[in-house]
Scaffold this motif. Structure first.
Motif, PDB file in Angstrom:
ATOM      1  N   GLY A   7      -2.585 -16.906 -62.885  1.00 15.20           N
ATOM      2  CA  GLY A   7      -3.373 -17.823 -63.685  1.00 15.20           C
ATOM      3  C   GLY A   7      -4.250 -16.468 -64.511  1.00 15.20           C
ATOM      4  N   THR A   8      -5.062 -17.543 -66.166  1.00 17.65           N
ATOM      5  CA  THR A   8      -5.937 -16.761 -66.879  1.00 17.65           C
ATOM      6  C   THR A   8      -6.852 -15.433 -65.816  1.00 17.65           C
ATOM      7  OG1 THR A   8      -6.063 -18.693 -67.575  1.00 17.65           O
ATOM      8  CG2 THR A   8      -7.843 -16.993 -68.488  1.00 17.65           C
ATOM      9  N   PHE A   9      -6.761 -14.407 -66.086  1.00 11.34           N
ATOM     10  CA  PHE A   9      -7.471 -12.856 -65.957  1.00 11.34           C
ATOM     11  C   PHE A   9      -7.854 -12.422 -64.444  1.00 11.34           C
ATOM     12  CE2 PHE A   9     -10.777 -16.570 -66.800  1.00 11.34           C
ATOM     13  CZ  PHE A   9     -10.811 -15.544 -68.409  1.00 11.34           C
ATOM     14  N   SER A  10      -5.637 -12.333 -64.280  1.00  6.53           N
ATOM     15  CA  SER A  10      -4.904 -12.693 -63.142  1.00  6.53           C
ATOM     16  C   SER A  10      -4.822 -10.746 -63.068  1.00  6.53           C
ATOM     17  CB  SER A  10      -3.572 -13.076 -62.934  1.00  6.53           C
ATOM     18  OG  SER A  10      -3.093 -12.838 -64.171  1.00  6.53           O
ATOM     19  N   TYR A  11      -4.960  -9.807 -64.207  1.00  9.37           N
ATOM     20  CA  TYR A  11      -4.270  -8.575 -64.187  1.00  9.37           C
ATOM     21  C   TYR A  11      -6.392  -8.110 -64.519  1.00  9.37           C
ATOM     22  CZ  TYR A  11       0.317  -9.231 -64.400  1.00  9.37           C
ATOM     23  OH  TYR A  11       1.258  -9.637 -64.663  1.00  9.37           O
ATOM     24  N   LEU A  12      -7.576  -8.163 -64.005  1.00 16.05           N
ATOM     25  CA  LEU A  12      -8.674  -7.731 -64.402  1.00 16.05           C
ATOM     26  C   LEU A  12      -9.160  -7.871 -63.074  1.00 16.05           C
ATOM     27  CD1 LEU A  12     -10.524  -9.616 -67.201  1.00 16.05           C
ATOM     28  CD2 LEU A  12      -8.768  -8.091 -67.258  1.00 16.05           C
ATOM     29  N   PRO A  13     -10.003  -7.216 -62.623  1.00 17.78           N
ATOM     30  CA  PRO A  13     -10.145  -7.099 -61.001  1.00 17.78           C
ATOM     31  C   PRO A  13     -11.133  -8.338 -60.802  1.00 17.78           C
ATOM     32  CG  PRO A  13     -11.684  -5.722 -62.510  1.00 17.78           C
ATOM     33  CD  PRO A  13     -11.050  -6.186 -63.039  1.00 17.78           C
ATOM     34  N   ALA A  14     -11.716  -9.014 -59.939  1.00 25.94           N
ATOM     35  CA  ALA A  14     -12.191 -10.391 -58.700  1.00 25.94           C
ATOM     36  C   ALA A  14     -13.188 -10.178 -59.847  1.00 25.94           C
ATOM     37  CB  ALA A  14     -12.094 -10.264 -58.092  1.00 25.94           C
ATOM     38  N   PRO A  77     -12.147 -20.319 -45.837  1.00 28.95           N
ATOM     39  CA  PRO A  77     -12.369 -18.408 -46.167  1.00 28.95           C
ATOM     40  C   PRO A  77     -11.130 -17.641 -46.000  1.00 28.95           C
ATOM     41  CG  PRO A  77     -12.927 -19.083 -43.958  1.00 28.95           C
ATOM     42  CD  PRO A  77     -12.364 -20.218 -44.209  1.00 28.95           C
ATOM     43  N   ASN A  78     -10.151 -18.081 -45.786  1.00 29.22           N
ATOM     44  CA  ASN A  78      -9.015 -17.558 -45.623  1.00 29.22           C
ATOM     45  C   ASN A  78      -7.577 -18.036 -46.647  1.00 29.22           C
ATOM     46  OD1 ASN A  78      -9.522 -15.436 -43.770  1.00 29.22           O
ATOM     47  ND2 ASN A  78      -9.680 -16.662 -42.445  1.00 29.22           N
ATOM     48  N   HIS A  79      -7.865 -18.967 -47.256  1.00 33.17           N
ATOM     49  CA  HIS A  79      -7.123 -19.494 -48.292  1.00 33.17           C
ATOM     50  C   HIS A  79      -7.816 -18.677 -49.911  1.00 33.17           C
ATOM     51  CE1 HIS A  79      -6.414 -21.927 -45.143  1.00 33.17           C
ATOM     52  NE2 HIS A  79      -5.809 -22.795 -46.183  1.00 33.17           N
ATOM     53  N   TYR A  80      -6.627 -18.771 -51.095  1.00 34.23           N
ATOM     54  CA  TYR A  80      -6.709 -18.808 -52.572  1.00 34.23           C
ATOM     55  C   TYR A  80      -7.453 -20.224 -52.774  1.00 34.23           C
ATOM     56  CZ  TYR A  80      -3.107 -15.252 -52.014  1.00 34.23           C
ATOM     57  OH  TYR A  80      -2.084 -14.186 -51.497  1.00 34.23           O
ATOM     58  N   ILE A  81      -7.966 -20.023 -53.099  1.00 35.23           N
ATOM     59  CA  ILE A  81      -8.824 -20.780 -54.520  1.00 35.23           C
ATOM     60  C   ILE A  81      -9.249 -20.549 -55.773  1.00 35.23           C
ATOM     61  CG2 ILE A  81     -11.255 -22.102 -54.099  1.00 35.23           C
ATOM     62  CD1 ILE A  81     -11.973 -20.597 -51.814  1.00 35.23           C
ATOM     63  N   ARG A  82      -8.478 -21.957 -56.631  1.00 31.47           N
ATOM     64  CA  ARG A  82      -8.806 -22.055 -58.116  1.00 31.47           C
ATOM     65  C   ARG A  82      -9.180 -22.703 -59.019  1.00 31.47           C
ATOM     66  NH1 ARG A  82      -2.822 -22.970 -59.557  1.00 31.47           N
ATOM     67  NH2 ARG A  82      -2.843 -25.429 -58.564  1.00 31.47           N
ATOM     68  N   VAL A  83      -9.492 -22.180 -59.609  1.00 39.12           N
ATOM     69  CA  VAL A  83     -10.478 -22.911 -60.675  1.00 39.12           C
ATOM     70  C   VAL A  83      -9.335 -23.452 -61.639  1.00 39.12           C
ATOM     71  CG1 VAL A  83     -12.552 -23.859 -62.284  1.00 39.12           C
ATOM     72  CG2 VAL A  83     -13.300 -22.104 -60.243  1.00 39.12           C
ATOM     73  N   LEU A  84      -9.340 -24.903 -62.232  1.00 39.28           N
ATOM     74  CA  LEU A  84      -8.670 -25.815 -63.002  1.00 39.28           C
ATOM     75  C   LEU A  84      -9.551 -26.675 -64.191  1.00 39.28           C
ATOM     76  CD1 LEU A  84      -6.868 -25.460 -60.572  1.00 39.28           C
ATOM     77  CD2 LEU A  84      -5.112 -25.984 -62.433  1.00 39.28           C
ATOM     78  N   ALA A  85      -9.684 -26.319 -65.779  1.00 40.41           N
ATOM     79  CA  ALA A  85     -10.174 -27.208 -67.091  1.00 40.41           C
ATOM     80  C   ALA A  85      -8.856 -28.089 -67.651  1.00 40.41           C
ATOM     81  CB  ALA A  85     -10.579 -26.225 -67.597  1.00 40.41           C
ATOM     82  N   TYR A  86      -9.355 -28.953 -67.837  1.00 35.36           N
ATOM     83  CA  TYR A  86      -8.199 -29.440 -68.012  1.00 35.36           C
ATOM     84  C   TYR A  86      -8.676 -30.184 -69.268  1.00 35.36           C
ATOM     85  CZ  TYR A  86      -6.972 -29.903 -63.168  1.00 35.36           C
ATOM     86  OH  TYR A  86      -6.283 -30.266 -62.108  1.00 35.36           O
ATOM     87  N   MET A  97      -7.265 -23.978 -68.952  1.00 35.94           N
ATOM     88  CA  MET A  97      -7.116 -22.788 -67.859  1.00 35.94           C
ATOM     89  C   MET A  97      -7.187 -23.212 -66.657  1.00 35.94           C
ATOM     90  SD  MET A  97     -10.743 -20.337 -68.638  1.00 35.94           S
ATOM     91  CE  MET A  97     -11.513 -22.112 -68.596  1.00 35.94           C
ATOM     92  N   HIS A  98      -6.616 -21.836 -66.122  1.00 39.93           N
ATOM     93  CA  HIS A  98      -6.965 -21.772 -64.637  1.00 39.93           C
ATOM     94  C   HIS A  98      -6.800 -19.985 -64.118  1.00 39.93           C
ATOM     95  CE1 HIS A  98      -2.922 -20.958 -63.222  1.00 39.93           C
ATOM     96  NE2 HIS A  98      -2.633 -20.985 -64.195  1.00 39.93           N
ATOM     97  N   PHE A  99      -7.664 -19.548 -63.242  1.00 41.63           N
ATOM     98  CA  PHE A  99      -8.008 -18.790 -62.282  1.00 41.63           C
ATOM     99  C   PHE A  99      -8.603 -18.861 -61.305  1.00 41.63           C
ATOM    100  CE2 PHE A  99     -11.446 -19.877 -64.889  1.00 41.63           C
ATOM    101  CZ  PHE A  99     -12.653 -19.891 -63.938  1.00 41.63           C
ATOM    102  N   LEU A 100      -8.290 -17.404 -60.306  1.00 43.83           N
ATOM    103  CA  LEU A 100      -8.776 -17.640 -58.982  1.00 43.83           C
ATOM    104  C   LEU A 100      -9.898 -17.144 -59.058  1.00 43.83           C
ATOM    105  CD1 LEU A 100      -5.593 -15.546 -57.390  1.00 43.83           C
ATOM    106  CD2 LEU A 100      -6.193 -17.981 -57.473  1.00 43.83           C
ATOM    107  N   VAL A 101     -10.787 -17.679 -57.859  1.00 36.90           N
ATOM    108  CA  VAL A 101     -11.842 -17.827 -57.246  1.00 36.90           C
ATOM    109  C   VAL A 101     -12.834 -16.540 -56.084  1.00 36.90           C
ATOM    110  CG1 VAL A 101     -13.156 -18.938 -58.893  1.00 36.90           C
ATOM    111  CG2 VAL A 101     -12.445 -20.160 -56.688  1.00 36.90           C
ATOM    112  N   GLN A 102     -11.311 -16.866 -55.609  1.00 38.60           N
ATOM    113  CA  GLN A 102     -10.915 -16.191 -53.800  1.00 38.60           C
ATOM    114  C   GLN A 102      -9.559 -16.092 -53.657  1.00 38.60           C
ATOM    115  OE1 GLN A 102     -13.390 -17.881 -50.760  1.00 38.60           O
ATOM    116  NE2 GLN A 102     -11.216 -18.097 -49.741  1.00 38.60           N
ATOM    117  N   ARG A 103      -9.434 -14.864 -52.414  1.00 37.99           N
ATOM    118  CA  ARG A 103      -7.944 -14.327 -52.569  1.00 37.99           C
ATOM    119  C   ARG A 103      -8.278 -14.332 -51.214  1.00 37.99           C
ATOM    120  NH1 ARG A 103      -4.294 -12.447 -55.652  1.00 37.99           N
ATOM    121  NH2 ARG A 103      -4.842 -11.952 -57.964  1.00 37.99           N
ATOM    122  N   PRO A 104      -7.519 -14.623 -50.424  1.00 33.10           N
ATOM    123  CA  PRO A 104      -7.643 -13.594 -48.875  1.00 33.10           C
ATOM    124  C   PRO A 104      -7.649 -12.771 -48.616  1.00 33.10           C
ATOM    125  CG  PRO A 104      -5.019 -15.104 -48.902  1.00 33.10           C
ATOM    126  CD  PRO A 104      -5.714 -14.868 -50.061  1.00 33.10           C
TER     127      PRO A 104
END
Length: 140
Positions: A7-14, A77-86, A97-104
């Protein structure tokens, strides 16, 4: 170890919660409804994640989205979570746009397999180590 790039921002820090709020505010300012999804199988071709609740329409501030993200984090708490905008501006629903907001805490990674074919051709396959365990137990 390399992290999943998704997703978006994947090469940036969390992203921090404030940065997530800024991105959600941007999406809402463009009139894009937002949804939250989670998965324990982050394979790049797994585009159908589990949806957390319904898409959040008619919001003007990111507080409601952040509250839903935090509930999802507490539940998974141990899943990937992402936000999507339509964006429905083109007459069809597209992901703007979509991006991760949590990683395991532990990301087992992927197995790259190579298969030799005719005429010296090579094909590659990608499978997550996490899927060697049953769903729901893939991350400790």
């Amino acid at each position: 170890m390399m992290e999943l790039r998704h997703g978006t921002f994947s090469y940036l820090p969390a992203l921090t919660d404030d940065e997530i709020a800024d991105q959600v505010r941007y999406a809402l300012g463009n009139g894009w409804p937002v949804s939250i999804e989670y998965s324990d199988d982050p394979h790049p071709r797994n585009v159908y994640w589990e949806m957390w609740g319904l898409p959040l329409f008619d919001l003007t501030e990111p507080d409601g989205v952040l509250a839903q993200i935090n509930e999802c984090r507490a539940t998974y708490p141990n899943h990937y979570i992402r936000v999507l905008a339509y964006d429905a501006g083109l007459g069809r629903q597209t992901t703007a746009m979509h991006f991760l907001v949590q990683r395991p805490a532990e990301e087992p990674g992927f197995l790259l397999t190579r298969v030799e074919g005719p005429d010296r051709s090579q094909r590659y396959g990608l499978s997550p180590y996490a899927t060697t365990r049953p769903a729901g137990t893939r991350y400790p």
